[in-house]
Design an enzyme around this catalytic site. Structure first.
Site, PDB file in Angstrom:
ATOM      1  N   GLU A 143      65.255  35.423  12.808  1.00  0.00           N
ATOM      2  CA  GLU A 143      64.713  35.524  14.182  1.00  0.00           C
ATOM      3  C   GLU A 143      65.554  34.725  15.173  1.00  0.00           C
ATOM      4  O   GLU A 143      65.036  34.115  16.111  1.00  0.00           O
ATOM      5  CB  GLU A 143      63.242  35.124  14.229  1.00  0.00           C
ATOM      6  N   GLY A 161      62.442  46.393  12.426  1.00  0.00           N
ATOM      7  CA  GLY A 161      63.885  46.546  12.247  1.00  0.00           C
ATOM      8  C   GLY A 161      64.669  46.443  13.535  1.00  0.00           C
ATOM      9  O   GLY A 161      64.690  47.385  14.332  1.00  0.00           O
ATOM     10  N   LEU A 162      65.310  45.300  13.700  1.00  0.00           N
ATOM     11  CA  LEU A 162      66.210  45.099  14.833  1.00  0.00           C
ATOM     12  C   LEU A 162      67.646  44.942  14.314  1.00  0.00           C
ATOM     13  O   LEU A 162      68.565  45.615  14.779  1.00  0.00           O
ATOM     14  CB  LEU A 162      65.785  43.842  15.614  1.00  0.00           C
ATOM     15  N   ILE A 171      65.746  43.673   6.369  1.00  0.00           N
ATOM     16  CA  ILE A 171      64.422  43.837   6.955  1.00  0.00           C
ATOM     17  C   ILE A 171      63.322  43.354   5.983  1.00  0.00           C
ATOM     18  O   ILE A 171      63.180  43.896   4.873  1.00  0.00           O
ATOM     19  CB  ILE A 171      64.176  45.320   7.362  1.00  0.00           C
ATOM     20  N   GLN A 191      67.089  14.895  -2.925  1.00  0.00           N
ATOM     21  CA  GLN A 191      67.747  13.596  -3.154  1.00  0.00           C
ATOM     22  C   GLN A 191      66.776  12.595  -3.793  1.00  0.00           C
ATOM     23  O   GLN A 191      67.138  11.875  -4.720  1.00  0.00           O
ATOM     24  CB  GLN A 191      68.255  13.059  -1.797  1.00  0.00           C
ATOM     25  N   HIS A 228      64.377  13.191  -5.673  1.00  0.00           N
ATOM     26  CA  HIS A 228      64.076  13.569  -7.058  1.00  0.00           C
ATOM     27  C   HIS A 228      65.260  13.279  -7.987  1.00  0.00           C
ATOM     28  O   HIS A 228      65.157  13.526  -9.200  1.00  0.00           O
ATOM     29  CB  HIS A 228      63.741  15.063  -7.157  1.00  0.00           C
ATOM     30  N   GLY A 229      66.388  12.834  -7.429  1.00  0.00           N
ATOM     31  CA  GLY A 229      67.561  12.608  -8.281  1.00  0.00           C
ATOM     32  C   GLY A 229      67.925  13.893  -9.016  1.00  0.00           C
ATOM     33  O   GLY A 229      67.804  14.991  -8.465  1.00  0.00           O
ATOM     34  N   ASN A 231      76.201  45.442  11.653  1.00  0.00           N
ATOM     35  CA  ASN A 231      77.177  44.882  12.598  1.00  0.00           C
ATOM     36  C   ASN A 231      76.561  44.303  13.864  1.00  0.00           C
ATOM     37  O   ASN A 231      77.266  44.032  14.835  1.00  0.00           O
ATOM     38  CB  ASN A 231      78.217  45.954  12.969  1.00  0.00           C
TER      39      ASN A 231
HETATM   40  C1  LIG Z   1      65.661  36.784   4.523  1.00  0.00           C
HETATM   41  C2  LIG Z   1      65.932  37.431   5.842  1.00  0.00           C
HETATM   42  C3  LIG Z   1      64.915  38.142   6.471  1.00  0.00           C
HETATM   43  C4  LIG Z   1      65.171  38.798   7.680  1.00  0.00           C
HETATM   44  N1  LIG Z   1      64.191  39.589   8.233  1.00  0.00           N
HETATM   45  C5  LIG Z   1      64.493  40.357   9.321  1.00  0.00           C
HETATM   46  C6  LIG Z   1      63.552  41.318   9.812  1.00  0.00           C
HETATM   47  O1  LIG Z   1      62.436  41.464   9.298  1.00  0.00           O
HETATM   48  N2  LIG Z   1      63.930  42.091  10.869  1.00  0.00           N
HETATM   49  C7  LIG Z   1      65.149  41.979  11.457  1.00  0.00           C
HETATM   50  O2  LIG Z   1      65.422  42.722  12.404  1.00  0.00           O
HETATM   51  N3  LIG Z   1      66.063  41.072  11.017  1.00  0.00           N
HETATM   52  C8  LIG Z   1      65.772  40.276   9.953  1.00  0.00           C
HETATM   53  N4  LIG Z   1      66.697  39.377   9.477  1.00  0.00           N
HETATM   54  C9  LIG Z   1      67.993  39.274  10.129  1.00  0.00           C
HETATM   55  C10 LIG Z   1      68.207  37.956  10.864  1.00  0.00           C
HETATM   56  O3  LIG Z   1      67.405  37.906  12.018  1.00  0.00           O
HETATM   57  C11 LIG Z   1      69.717  37.840  11.166  1.00  0.00           C
HETATM   58  O4  LIG Z   1      70.357  37.613   9.915  1.00  0.00           O
HETATM   59  C12 LIG Z   1      70.047  36.754  12.143  1.00  0.00           C
HETATM   60  O5  LIG Z   1      69.568  37.085  13.424  1.00  0.00           O
HETATM   61  C13 LIG Z   1      71.559  36.475  12.224  1.00  0.00           C
HETATM   62  O6  LIG Z   1      72.286  37.649  12.369  1.00  0.00           O
HETATM   63  P1  LIG Z   1      73.564  37.916  11.404  1.00  0.00           P
HETATM   64  O7  LIG Z   1      73.089  37.725  10.012  1.00  0.00           O
HETATM   65  O8  LIG Z   1      74.152  39.229  11.756  1.00  0.00           O
HETATM   66  O9  LIG Z   1      74.582  36.756  11.742  1.00  0.00           O
HETATM   67  P2  LIG Z   1      75.717  36.772  12.902  1.00  0.00           P
HETATM   68  O10 LIG Z   1      75.119  37.204  14.179  1.00  0.00           O
HETATM   69  O11 LIG Z   1      76.880  37.531  12.394  1.00  0.00           O
HETATM   70  O12 LIG Z   1      76.077  35.238  12.996  1.00  0.00           O
HETATM   71  C14 LIG Z   1      77.035  34.580  12.143  1.00  0.00           C
HETATM   72  C15 LIG Z   1      77.203  33.162  12.676  1.00  0.00           C
HETATM   73  O13 LIG Z   1      77.782  33.205  13.995  1.00  0.00           O
HETATM   74  C16 LIG Z   1      76.959  32.475  14.892  1.00  0.00           C
HETATM   75  N5  LIG Z   1      77.023  33.066  16.219  1.00  0.00           N
HETATM   76  C17 LIG Z   1      76.891  34.375  16.549  1.00  0.00           C
HETATM   77  N6  LIG Z   1      77.018  34.526  17.880  1.00  0.00           N
HETATM   78  C18 LIG Z   1      77.237  33.290  18.392  1.00  0.00           C
HETATM   79  C19 LIG Z   1      77.451  32.768  19.713  1.00  0.00           C
HETATM   80  N7  LIG Z   1      77.428  33.567  20.775  1.00  0.00           N
HETATM   81  N8  LIG Z   1      77.669  31.448  19.860  1.00  0.00           N
HETATM   82  C20 LIG Z   1      77.669  30.618  18.788  1.00  0.00           C
HETATM   83  N9  LIG Z   1      77.476  31.041  17.529  1.00  0.00           N
HETATM   84  C21 LIG Z   1      77.242  32.356  17.326  1.00  0.00           C
HETATM   85  C22 LIG Z   1      75.558  32.550  14.288  1.00  0.00           C
HETATM   86  O14 LIG Z   1      74.732  31.524  14.798  1.00  0.00           O
HETATM   87  C23 LIG Z   1      75.872  32.400  12.813  1.00  0.00           C
HETATM   88  O15 LIG Z   1      76.051  31.049  12.503  1.00  0.00           O
HETATM   89  C24 LIG Z   1      66.448  38.691   8.292  1.00  0.00           C
HETATM   90  C25 LIG Z   1      67.453  37.929   7.661  1.00  0.00           C
HETATM   91  C26 LIG Z   1      67.213  37.328   6.454  1.00  0.00           C
HETATM   92  C27 LIG Z   1      68.330  36.566   5.790  1.00  0.00           C
END
Ligand SMILES: Cc1cc2nc3c(=O)[nH]c(=O)nc-3n(C[C@H](O)[C@H](O)[C@H](O)COP(=O)(O)OP(=O)(O)OC[C@H]3O[C@@H](n4cnc5c(N)ncnc54)[C@H](O)[C@@H]3O)c2cc1C
Length: 393
Positions: free
Chosen positions: A376, A137-138, A170, A349, A351-352, A142
């Site tokens: 990640e 959990g990272l 997570i 695409q 597979h139409g 927010n």
């Molecule tokens: C199915 C799934 C499994 C996951 N599993 C884990 C897990 O096991 N553990 C864990 O800790 N997390 C997990 N995550 C979280 C995942 O790592 C985050 O969703 C990801 O890092 C993006 O963070 P956010 O969703 O808050 O998007 P945000 O950080 O809010 O980003 C929104 C958009 O803004 C862009 N953006 C943000 N900052 C910048 C910048 N400085 N410059 C340009 N563009 C930027 C991003 O690229 C993105 O397009 C998981 C997510 C999903 C969907």
């Protein structure tokens, strides 16, 4: 396999050649996936069902401890083997790939690389053998890309640390027995003020929250972790206080290789499906694979996929050689995930209309693959990491 071709700083490695053991490993996993995973993929996907039995079986096969030494209950293999395994599983179901990836290279690996001998001995054998399932959990509601903006706090008490806050999205969050959690221990110290803790299921004040309803990878579990005055003993502080963020970045160097492997697997599954379908589907009196326009698409898909595979294997090989792979892991993850998204799009695409229908596998690859450019570290974050490494030089 010679680890490095030229000087210590070179990132160019010899052309990768799989060993007899690796071919055998690939075959065993392919047979396992065909037997135990393939028949259930759509049922799990539609019901968002976590494949607990298959996870148990993978523990017995050593797939939940691929990269850990045998003395600690692992399979004693390396990152190249790990890539092969995650790719083979993901070729059939990306959900299985991500369950294995987050368990191995995030949770267990954080304990393995940052923990002391007692901590390793206490948690790694159970995780590596599959007796326990791990989560990492990272991310918080927010703080995603800006992981250092975490708010979950850990305050020192007489007996240990008290955690308050929540983690979001997570993987394995509902089912994990052991979670590694990053929390703020000294807010004023910024990235040096975050520490990692091991929190075990059953600890008072720790529970899983909302299980997400997702676009893809629906058989994998994605859930909140909630900490309300959750007290853990001093022995659960992983590594050194204040090093949690730095260790997390090291963990992600390995984790990103596994997301590249997840991308390769999903894309290979999509390419296989596209080849099969274009041979079967007839239009204008011919199999559609006889049209040059279709052949060029297939050729591009296969070529781009192999390029992504080489970048991924390079990062894995460097990791096995004990090298720092921040740059190479991000390049592999960026290129493999973006390539895989394009391949899965092209698969639909080709597979139409049938690409849009659940009787064919194309639509599921298309949904599953999108996570690869997000989890990640998004593609944008990978570009930031790559540029930072380049500009350091
Ligand atoms: C199915 C799934 C499994 C996951 N599993 C884990 C897990 O096991 N553990 C864990 O800790 N997390 C997990 N995550 C979280 C995942 O790592 C985050 O969703 C990801 O890092 C993006 O963070 P956010 O969703 O808050 O998007 P945000 O950080 O809010 O980003 C929104 C958009 O803004 C862009 N953006 C943000 N900052 C910048 C910048 N400085 N410059 C340009 N563009 C930027 C991003 O690229 C993105 O397009 C998981 C997510 C999903 C969907």
């Amino acid at each position: 396999m010679a680890p490095v071709a030229t000087g210590e700083e070179s990132t160019y490695l010899p052309i990768w050649q799989d060993s007899e053991e690796q071919r055998q490993l690939r075959k065993e996993i392919r047979d396992f996936a065909a037997r135990e995973i393939a028949p259930n993929v759509m049922r799990w996907d539609e019901a968002s069902e976590f494949p607990a039995d298959v996870v148990k079986q993978m523990g017995n096969l050593g797939l939940l401890g691929i990269i850990f030494p045998t003395e600690l209950g692992g399979a004693g293999l390396g990152y190249v083997d790990y890539v092969l395994a995650v790719e083979e599983l993901s070729r059939v179901d990306g959900s299985i790939g991500i369950i294995v990836a987050s368990h191995n290279s995030l949770c267990t690996n954080h304990i393995f690389i940052a923990g002391n001998d007692e901590q390793r001995a206490r948690w790694v054998p159970k995780l590596a053998s599959g007796q326990s399932l791990g989560a990492w959990g990272l991310t918080e509601p927010n703080s995603g890309s800006d992981a250092a903006g975490a708010r979950t706090s850990a305050v020192r008490t007489a007996n240990g640390w008290k955690l308050n806050g929540s983690k979001t999205f997570i993987t394995n969050g509902t089912y994990a027995d052991v979670a590694v959690v990053i929390a703020v221990t000294a807010r004023e110290k910024g990235t040096r003020g975050l520490s990692a803790f091991v929190v075990e299921r059953g600890t008072p004040g720790f529970r899983s929250g909302k299980k997400e309803n997702k676009l893809g990878l629906r058989a994998s579990d994605t859930a909140e972790l909630i900490f309300e005055d959750c007290e853990v003993p001093h022995e659960n502080l992983l590594g050194t206080e204040g090093e949690g963020f730095i260790d997390s970045m090291r963990v992600l160097d390995g984790g990103r290789i596994s997301i590249a492997a997840l991308s390769l697997g999903i894309a290979q599954g999509a390419l296989d499906a596209a080849v099969k379908y274009t041979k079967e589907r007839r239009q204008f009196g011919k199999a559609i694979c006889e049209f040059q326009g279709i052949q060029w698409k297939l050729a591009d898909m296969a070529t781009q996929l192999d390029a992504a595979r080489l970048l991924t294997l390079r990062a894995a090989q460097m990791k096995d050689a004990g090298r720092k792979t921040t740059l190479e892991s991000s390049m592999a993850k960026l290129h493999a995930s973006e390539t895989a998204v394009k391949i899965c799009d092209e698969c639909v695409q080709l597979h139409g209309g049938y690409g849009f229908i659940k009787d064919y596998p194309a639509e599921k690859f298309y949904r599953d693959v999108k996570l690869c450019t997000i989890g990640e570290g998004t593609s944008e974050i990978q570009r930031m990491v790559i540029a930072r490494e380049l500009l350091k030089k």
